[in-house]
Write a protein that holds these residues in place. Structure first.
Motif, PDB file in Angstrom:
ATOM      1  N   THR A  38       0.869  -1.171   0.000  1.00  0.00           N
ATOM      2  CA  THR A  38       0.000   0.000   0.000  1.00  0.00           C
ATOM      3  C   THR A  38       0.907   1.222   0.000  1.00  0.00           C
ATOM      4  OG1 THR A  38       0.037   0.228   2.404  1.00  0.00           O
ATOM      5  CG2 THR A  38      -1.701  -1.185   1.479  1.00  0.00           C
ATOM      6  N   TYR A  39       0.315   2.400   0.146  1.00  0.00           N
ATOM      7  CA  TYR A  39       1.122   3.629   0.192  1.00  0.00           C
ATOM      8  C   TYR A  39       2.190   3.542   1.300  1.00  0.00           C
ATOM      9  CZ  TYR A  39      -0.853   5.121   4.577  1.00  0.00           C
ATOM     10  OH  TYR A  39      -1.171   5.189   5.913  1.00  0.00           O
ATOM     11  N   ALA A  40       1.940   2.724   2.340  1.00  0.00           N
ATOM     12  CA  ALA A  40       2.842   2.701   3.508  1.00  0.00           C
ATOM     13  C   ALA A  40       3.947   1.660   3.389  1.00  0.00           C
ATOM     14  CB  ALA A  40       2.027   2.450   4.773  1.00  0.00           C
ATOM     15  N   GLY A  41       3.848   0.778   2.404  1.00  0.00           N
ATOM     16  CA  GLY A  41       4.891  -0.235   2.216  1.00  0.00           C
ATOM     17  C   GLY A  41       5.837   0.218   1.118  1.00  0.00           C
ATOM     18  N   ASN A  42       7.097  -0.204   1.191  1.00  0.00           N
ATOM     19  CA  ASN A  42       8.063   0.251   0.195  1.00  0.00           C
ATOM     20  C   ASN A  42       9.156  -0.805   0.045  1.00  0.00           C
ATOM     21  OD1 ASN A  42       9.932   1.627  -1.349  1.00  0.00           O
ATOM     22  ND2 ASN A  42       9.681   3.558  -0.226  1.00  0.00           N
ATOM     23  N   LEU A  43       9.328  -1.302  -1.156  1.00  0.00           N
ATOM     24  CA  LEU A  43      10.350  -2.334  -1.369  1.00  0.00           C
ATOM     25  C   LEU A  43      11.760  -1.817  -1.086  1.00  0.00           C
ATOM     26  CD1 LEU A  43       9.213  -4.400  -4.478  1.00  0.00           C
ATOM     27  CD2 LEU A  43       9.370  -5.131  -2.092  1.00  0.00           C
ATOM     28  N   LYS A  44      11.921  -0.486  -1.135  1.00  0.00           N
ATOM     29  CA  LYS A  44      13.238   0.078  -0.797  1.00  0.00           C
ATOM     30  C   LYS A  44      13.623  -0.248   0.639  1.00  0.00           C
ATOM     31  CE  LYS A  44      15.130   3.919  -2.254  1.00  0.00           C
ATOM     32  NZ  LYS A  44      15.381   5.344  -2.474  1.00  0.00           N
ATOM     33  N   ASN A  45      12.598  -0.441   1.485  1.00  0.00           N
ATOM     34  CA  ASN A  45      12.883  -0.793   2.889  1.00  0.00           C
ATOM     35  C   ASN A  45      13.558  -2.163   2.995  1.00  0.00           C
ATOM     36  OD1 ASN A  45      11.505   1.511   3.479  1.00  0.00           O
ATOM     37  ND2 ASN A  45       9.693   0.519   4.345  1.00  0.00           N
ATOM     38  N   LEU A  46      13.435  -2.975   1.942  1.00  0.00           N
ATOM     39  CA  LEU A  46      13.986  -4.333   1.985  1.00  0.00           C
ATOM     40  C   LEU A  46      15.209  -4.494   1.084  1.00  0.00           C
ATOM     41  CD1 LEU A  46      10.583  -6.288   1.934  1.00  0.00           C
ATOM     42  CD2 LEU A  46      12.162  -6.112   3.870  1.00  0.00           C
ATOM     43  N   GLU A  47      15.678  -3.368   0.541  1.00  0.00           N
ATOM     44  CA  GLU A  47      16.793  -3.436  -0.427  1.00  0.00           C
ATOM     45  C   GLU A  47      18.012  -4.182   0.127  1.00  0.00           C
ATOM     46  OE1 GLU A  47      17.766   0.501  -1.725  1.00  0.00           O
ATOM     47  OE2 GLU A  47      16.573   0.265  -3.553  1.00  0.00           O
ATOM     48  N   THR A  48      18.342  -3.948   1.382  1.00  0.00           N
ATOM     49  CA  THR A  48      19.573  -4.539   1.934  1.00  0.00           C
ATOM     50  C   THR A  48      19.435  -6.051   2.156  1.00  0.00           C
ATOM     51  OG1 THR A  48      18.853  -4.093   4.191  1.00  0.00           O
ATOM     52  CG2 THR A  48      20.277  -2.432   3.167  1.00  0.00           C
ATOM     53  N   VAL A  49      18.203  -6.566   2.117  1.00  0.00           N
ATOM     54  CA  VAL A  49      18.004  -8.002   2.427  1.00  0.00           C
ATOM     55  C   VAL A  49      17.298  -8.754   1.297  1.00  0.00           C
ATOM     56  CG1 VAL A  49      17.934  -7.652   4.935  1.00  0.00           C
ATOM     57  CG2 VAL A  49      15.812  -7.483   3.609  1.00  0.00           C
ATOM     58  N   SER A  50      17.099  -8.082   0.155  1.00  0.00           N
ATOM     59  CA  SER A  50      16.227  -8.664  -0.873  1.00  0.00           C
ATOM     60  C   SER A  50      16.706 -10.043  -1.364  1.00  0.00           C
ATOM     61  CB  SER A  50      16.057  -7.708  -2.053  1.00  0.00           C
ATOM     62  OG  SER A  50      17.315  -7.400  -2.560  1.00  0.00           O
ATOM     63  N   ASP A  51      18.023 -10.298  -1.325  1.00  0.00           N
ATOM     64  CA  ASP A  51      18.511 -11.599  -1.803  1.00  0.00           C
ATOM     65  C   ASP A  51      18.390 -12.691  -0.729  1.00  0.00           C
ATOM     66  OD1 ASP A  51      20.341 -10.170  -0.292  1.00  0.00           O
ATOM     67  OD2 ASP A  51      22.069 -11.171  -1.196  1.00  0.00           O
ATOM     68  N   LYS A  52      17.940 -12.321   0.460  1.00  0.00           N
ATOM     69  CA  LYS A  52      17.876 -13.310   1.555  1.00  0.00           C
ATOM     70  C   LYS A  52      16.453 -13.691   1.929  1.00  0.00           C
ATOM     71  CE  LYS A  52      22.131 -11.589   3.711  1.00  0.00           C
ATOM     72  NZ  LYS A  52      22.197 -10.150   3.429  1.00  0.00           N
ATOM     73  N   ILE A  53      15.478 -13.137   1.219  1.00  0.00           N
ATOM     74  CA  ILE A  53      14.080 -13.407   1.563  1.00  0.00           C
ATOM     75  C   ILE A  53      13.293 -13.783   0.303  1.00  0.00           C
ATOM     76  CG2 ILE A  53      14.064 -11.767   3.501  1.00  0.00           C
ATOM     77  CD1 ILE A  53      12.562  -9.813   1.602  1.00  0.00           C
ATOM     78  N   THR A  54      12.120 -14.385   0.526  1.00  0.00           N
ATOM     79  CA  THR A  54      11.177 -14.548  -0.585  1.00  0.00           C
ATOM     80  C   THR A  54      10.097 -13.503  -0.389  1.00  0.00           C
ATOM     81  OG1 THR A  54      11.589 -16.909  -0.589  1.00  0.00           O
ATOM     82  CG2 THR A  54       9.581 -16.157  -1.706  1.00  0.00           C
ATOM     83  N   PHE A  55       9.958 -12.608  -1.377  1.00  0.00           N
ATOM     84  CA  PHE A  55       8.937 -11.557  -1.257  1.00  0.00           C
ATOM     85  C   PHE A  55       7.686 -11.943  -2.034  1.00  0.00           C
ATOM     86  CE2 PHE A  55       6.644  -7.822  -2.615  1.00  0.00           C
ATOM     87  CZ  PHE A  55       6.439  -7.200  -1.391  1.00  0.00           C
ATOM     88  N   ILE A  56       6.541 -11.803  -1.402  1.00  0.00           N
ATOM     89  CA  ILE A  56       5.260 -12.069  -2.068  1.00  0.00           C
ATOM     90  C   ILE A  56       4.398 -10.817  -1.958  1.00  0.00           C
ATOM     91  CG2 ILE A  56       3.170 -13.517  -2.056  1.00  0.00           C
ATOM     92  CD1 ILE A  56       5.156 -15.388  -0.149  1.00  0.00           C
ATOM     93  N   LYS A  57       3.983 -10.292  -3.112  1.00  0.00           N
ATOM     94  CA  LYS A  57       3.074  -9.142  -3.063  1.00  0.00           C
ATOM     95  C   LYS A  57       1.656  -9.668  -2.938  1.00  0.00           C
ATOM     96  CE  LYS A  57       1.901  -4.899  -5.637  1.00  0.00           C
ATOM     97  NZ  LYS A  57       0.481  -4.927  -5.448  1.00  0.00           N
ATOM     98  N   GLY A  58       0.960  -9.298  -1.903  1.00  0.00           N
ATOM     99  CA  GLY A  58      -0.403  -9.793  -1.738  1.00  0.00           C
ATOM    100  C   GLY A  58      -1.056  -9.224  -0.497  1.00  0.00           C
ATOM    101  N   ASP A  59      -2.368  -9.456  -0.432  1.00  0.00           N
ATOM    102  CA  ASP A  59      -3.221  -8.823   0.577  1.00  0.00           C
ATOM    103  C   ASP A  59      -3.685  -9.880   1.585  1.00  0.00           C
ATOM    104  OD1 ASP A  59      -5.174  -7.423   1.923  1.00  0.00           O
ATOM    105  OD2 ASP A  59      -6.243  -6.757   0.124  1.00  0.00           O
TER     106      ASP A  59
END
Ligand SMILES: Cc1cn([C@H]2C[C@H](O)[C@@H](COP(=O)(O)OP(=O)(O)O[C@H]3O[C@H](CO)[C@@H](O)[C@H](O)[C@H]3O)O2)c(=O)[nH]c1=O
Length: 336
Positions: A38-59
């Motif tokens: 949403t407006y309050a979430g930001n993938l930039k917040n996860l930039e430093t860890v993006s290769d260590k997690i599985t990200f799923i966009k969903g509600d």
């Protein structure tokens, strides 16, 4: 071989992303982040860890998606941050708060229940240490006068649509423990601050307005009090509650840093005068504006339960934490 599959909801938001960074310092678990962005979430917040997690966009309100994710990944732990969190938005538009905070939480509980507690392996084998950690707020307790502290025994008395929706979710979580024995723990935190906080909140608002030379809006007389908790301290409390919290219990997490809003604005202005000097003090920009409807006067937390039972203590006081926070925003001005 990783130990547990951990689902972190709302992990691209402010506290959630700080928590993901925090636990990845010790990468024993496999981390899945679910976030609607949403407006309050930001993938930039996860930039430093993006290769260590599985990200799923969903509600979390998408029941079909939640069921699918649980049956596919068989999560053993859920750390539930996803929520609509801004009080002012809940006053102008409560509907999203009812949906996400109540219905979304219910969907996650129900999927956890089905995965962990039905069938022949109920709470056995890989689900023997299953945990649902629900992140909530001190606002469920309502407001305090000049004295007193919220303890885990304080009656719930939420005053805004936001806090009422969080109180409802806390009660649904509680009911899944008492009725079904779902292994849940709830934490109720005070006001967080630190890197990655969305610009709508008080502290980033003061920094942004000051830097751009605009009036710094302080609601009412500025005497309302909040108990400020540096976000990393919150993360360490959540981690302890997840590891060692007693099932069905709630733990208050607060920084013992009660400060009123005008003090917050003045300290930030003083620090900016030092860190980003200009001809006049930033304090001249402080402007009293119309109060928030139903504005809770004071929140303050008694954190002795988590301190005594789980050995947690806040490391940061407000004056040290705010300096770090301002430095971060000065280096990341696009986040204002
Ligand atoms: C945005 C803004 C806020 N304020 C005041 C209102 C509050 O007394 C105080 C902090 O406001 P906010 O930053 O919106 O936070 P608050 O309403 O206390 O709620 C926060 O803290 C809660 C925990 O206590 C969380 O559960 C909420 O999700 C979080 O948003 O500052 C101002 O005076 N001016 C402003 O521009």
């Amino acid at each position: 071989m990783k130990n547990n599959k951990v689902l972190i909801t709302g992990g691209a938001g402010f506290i959630g992303s700080n928590y993901v960074e925090y636990i990845l310092q010790n990468p024993e678990d496999e981390i899945f982040v679910l976030d609607k962005l949403t407006y309050a979430g930001n993938l930039k917040n996860l930039e430093t860890v993006s290769d260590k997690i599985t990200f799923i966009k969903g509600d979390i309100c998408d029941e079909g998606l939640i069921d699918k994710l649980f049956s596919e990944h068989q999560f053993q732990k859920v750390v539930h941050f996803a929520a609509e969190s801004h009080v002012d938005n809940s006053i102008s538009g409560p509907s999203e708060f009812i949906q996400t905070n109540i219905v979304g939480t219910f969907n996650l509980l129900q999927a956890s229940y089905k995965t962990w507690m039905t069938g022949p392996n109920a709470l056995k084998d890989e689900f023997g240490n299953a945990r649902f950690l629900h992140i909530s707020t001190d606002e469920v307790y309502g407001t305090l006068g000049e004295t007193g502290l919220f303890t885990e025994k304080t009656s719930y008395a939420p005053n805004s649509p936001y806090s009422a929706s969080k109180a409802s979710s806390d009660f649904i979580v509680r009911s899944y423990f008492h009725t079904y024995g779902l292994p849940v723990v709830t934490t109720n935190c005070s006001n967080n601050y630190g890197p990655y906080q969305h610009k709508e909140k008080l502290i980033p608002t003061v920094i942004r307005k000051a830097i751009s030379g605009e009036p710094i809006p302080i609601y009412g007389d500025g005497k309302n009090v909040r108990d400020w908790l540096y976000v990393t301290d919150h993360c360490s409390g959540i981690y302890r509650a997840l590891q060692n919290g007693r099932l069905g219990e709630t733990y208050n997490i607060g920084g013992k840093n009660e400060r009123n809003n005008i003090y917050i604005a003045e300290v930030i202005c003083d620090l900016l005068d030092e860190m980003l000097p200009k001809n006049t003090s930033y304090k001249e920009l402080i402007t009293y504006v119309k109060d928030r409807p139903g504005h809770d006067f004071r929140y303050a937390i008694d954190a002795s339960k988590i301190e005594k039972e789980l050995g947690w203590k806040a490391a940061e006081n407000f004056e040290s934490g705010i300096r770090k926070t301002i430095s971060w925003y000065l280096e990341n001005r696009d986040r204002l």
